[in-house]
Design a protein around this motif. Structure first.
Motif, short mmCIF file in Angstrom:
data_model
loop_
_atom_site.label_atom_id
_atom_site.label_comp_id
_atom_site.label_asym_id
_atom_site.label_seq_id
_atom_site.Cartn_x
_atom_site.Cartn_y
_atom_site.Cartn_z
N ASN A 31 -73.75 2.91 44.23
CA ASN A 31 -74.43 1.89 42.81
C ASN A 31 -75.87 2.98 42.89
O ASN A 31 -76.48 3.25 41.76
CB ASN A 31 -74.59 0.97 43.00
N LYS A 32 -76.25 3.22 43.67
CA LYS A 32 -77.72 4.10 44.17
C LYS A 32 -77.21 5.74 43.69
O LYS A 32 -78.65 5.69 42.53
CB LYS A 32 -77.78 4.39 45.18
N ILE A 33 -76.85 6.32 43.18
CA ILE A 33 -76.14 7.31 43.12
C ILE A 33 -76.48 7.63 40.64
O ILE A 33 -76.82 7.72 40.81
CB ILE A 33 -74.82 8.40 43.47
N LYS A 34 -75.52 6.25 40.99
CA LYS A 34 -75.32 5.73 39.59
C LYS A 34 -76.66 5.43 38.90
O LYS A 34 -76.44 5.77 37.79
CB LYS A 34 -73.98 4.89 39.66
N GLU A 35 -76.75 4.88 39.62
CA GLU A 35 -78.42 4.07 38.81
C GLU A 35 -79.73 5.44 39.00
O GLU A 35 -80.85 5.15 37.95
CB GLU A 35 -79.08 2.65 39.44
N ASN A 36 -79.76 6.23 39.65
CA ASN A 36 -80.40 7.00 40.13
C ASN A 36 -80.49 8.47 39.19
O ASN A 36 -79.68 9.01 39.36
CB ASN A 36 -81.22 7.37 41.21
N SER A 37 -81.64 8.75 37.65
CA SER A 37 -81.25 9.57 37.40
C SER A 37 -81.63 11.28 38.02
O SER A 37 -80.89 12.09 38.02
CB SER A 37 -81.35 9.80 35.94
N ASP A 38 -82.31 11.21 38.53
CA ASP A 38 -82.52 12.83 39.69
C ASP A 38 -80.84 12.38 40.92
O ASP A 38 -80.62 13.96 40.57
CB ASP A 38 -83.63 12.19 39.99
N LEU A 39 -81.30 11.48 41.38
CA LEU A 39 -79.63 11.70 42.16
C LEU A 39 -78.28 12.48 41.26
O LEU A 39 -77.69 13.10 41.89
CB LEU A 39 -78.89 10.56 42.82
N LEU A 40 -77.97 11.50 39.76
CA LEU A 40 -76.79 11.66 39.09
C LEU A 40 -76.81 13.15 38.71
O LEU A 40 -75.63 14.12 38.91
CB LEU A 40 -77.02 10.90 38.28
N ASP A 41 -78.46 13.61 38.96
CA ASP A 41 -78.01 14.94 38.44
C ASP A 41 -77.75 15.92 39.46
O ASP A 41 -77.45 17.21 39.22
CB ASP A 41 -79.63 15.43 38.14
N LEU A 42 -77.75 15.82 40.27
CA LEU A 42 -77.05 16.42 41.12
C LEU A 42 -75.51 16.31 41.00
O LEU A 42 -75.22 17.69 41.93
CB LEU A 42 -77.22 15.65 42.97
N CYS A 188 -69.02 19.02 47.58
CA CYS A 188 -68.85 20.09 48.42
C CYS A 188 -70.45 21.72 47.57
O CYS A 188 -70.20 22.60 48.48
CB CYS A 188 -67.53 20.34 48.38
N GLU A 189 -69.94 21.70 46.70
CA GLU A 189 -71.11 22.40 45.93
C GLU A 189 -71.96 22.34 45.87
O GLU A 189 -72.47 23.58 46.81
CB GLU A 189 -70.14 22.54 44.09
N LEU A 190 -72.63 21.29 46.30
CA LEU A 190 -73.96 20.31 45.83
C LEU A 190 -73.93 21.19 47.50
O LEU A 190 -75.34 21.80 47.65
CB LEU A 190 -73.78 19.66 45.65
#
Length: 212
Positions: A31-42, A188-190
């Motif tokens: 949920n943290k990844i879903k809701e944080n646009s900066d994280l999701l951009d990764l 993996c790519e990140l």
């Protein structure tokens, strides 16, 4: 003193990646990844993966993400340096493991009984070692201890060259090819891109020196 912001960002990234490799993702992190646009951009593939947003988190984890994690990291592409660097291709948990010896040389110890890993050269543990060095670097930056900053950056650079970036690039490419979900392909790519860019950052930082 230079580098505090960049160093904190590096620490955060190693922390995130280490967590994603050490065990399956949980609902809170998902949920943290879903809701944080900066994280999701990764995670560019994941951003385009409709299932990631439309499926219930519990089902997405149980039916898709955990299945992929198990297939890639536990059954097929073992995330251990010794598997990729030994001709025999086996996990080496011994005290003569070169990664373990590097840890010991720099005062870092790991209790395998407190983790799920089988050997200290697991990719998540190597990332945790980088975190330990970076935390010490942050302390040195705050104290404006130029000699200690340079020493710690040099250790990090050598560890990447001799260990994490040396075998990790091969491993991450293999794991990415094996992954079936966009999320773990992104992981993996990140990781691959970050490790290579971090090595470049350290090379440039050491070349430029520490400025007041």
């Amino acid at each position: 003193m230079d580098g505090i912001k960049e160093t904190q960002a590096r620490l955060n990234m190693y922390g995130l990646l280490s967590r994603l490799f050490i065990e399956e993702i949980d609902k809170d992190l998902l949920n943290k990844i879903k809701e944080n646009s900066d994280l999701l951009d990764l995670f560019p593939r994941t951003k385009e993966w409709k299932l990631f947003f439309e499926k219930e988190p519990e089902k997405l984890i149980e039916e898709d993400l955990n299945v992929d994690f198990t297939s890639v990291f536990l059954l097929n592409v073992y995330p251990y340096e010794s598997v990729f660097m030994n001709d025999q291709g086996y996990i080496d948990p011994s005290v003569t493991n070169p990664t373990f010896m590097f840890y010991k040389e720099h005062g870092y110890m790991i209790d395998l009984n407190e983790t799920r890993v089988l050997s200290p050269d697991h990719i998540a543990v190597e990332m945790e070692f980088m975190m330990t060095l970076i935390k010490e670097e942050l302390e040195a930056l705050q104290k404006e201890d130029k000699a200690q900053i340079r020493k710690l950056r040099d250790i990090q650079k050598r560890f990447l060259e001799e260990h994490l970036a040396n075998w990790g690039t091969i491993y991450l490419l293999s794991a990415k090819d094996m992954a079936e979900t966009p999320f773990y392909q992104d992981v993996c790519e990140l990781s691959l891109e970050f490790i290579l860019s971090d090595h470049e950052y350290l090379c440039e930082a050491l070349e430029e020196g520490v400025t007041a």
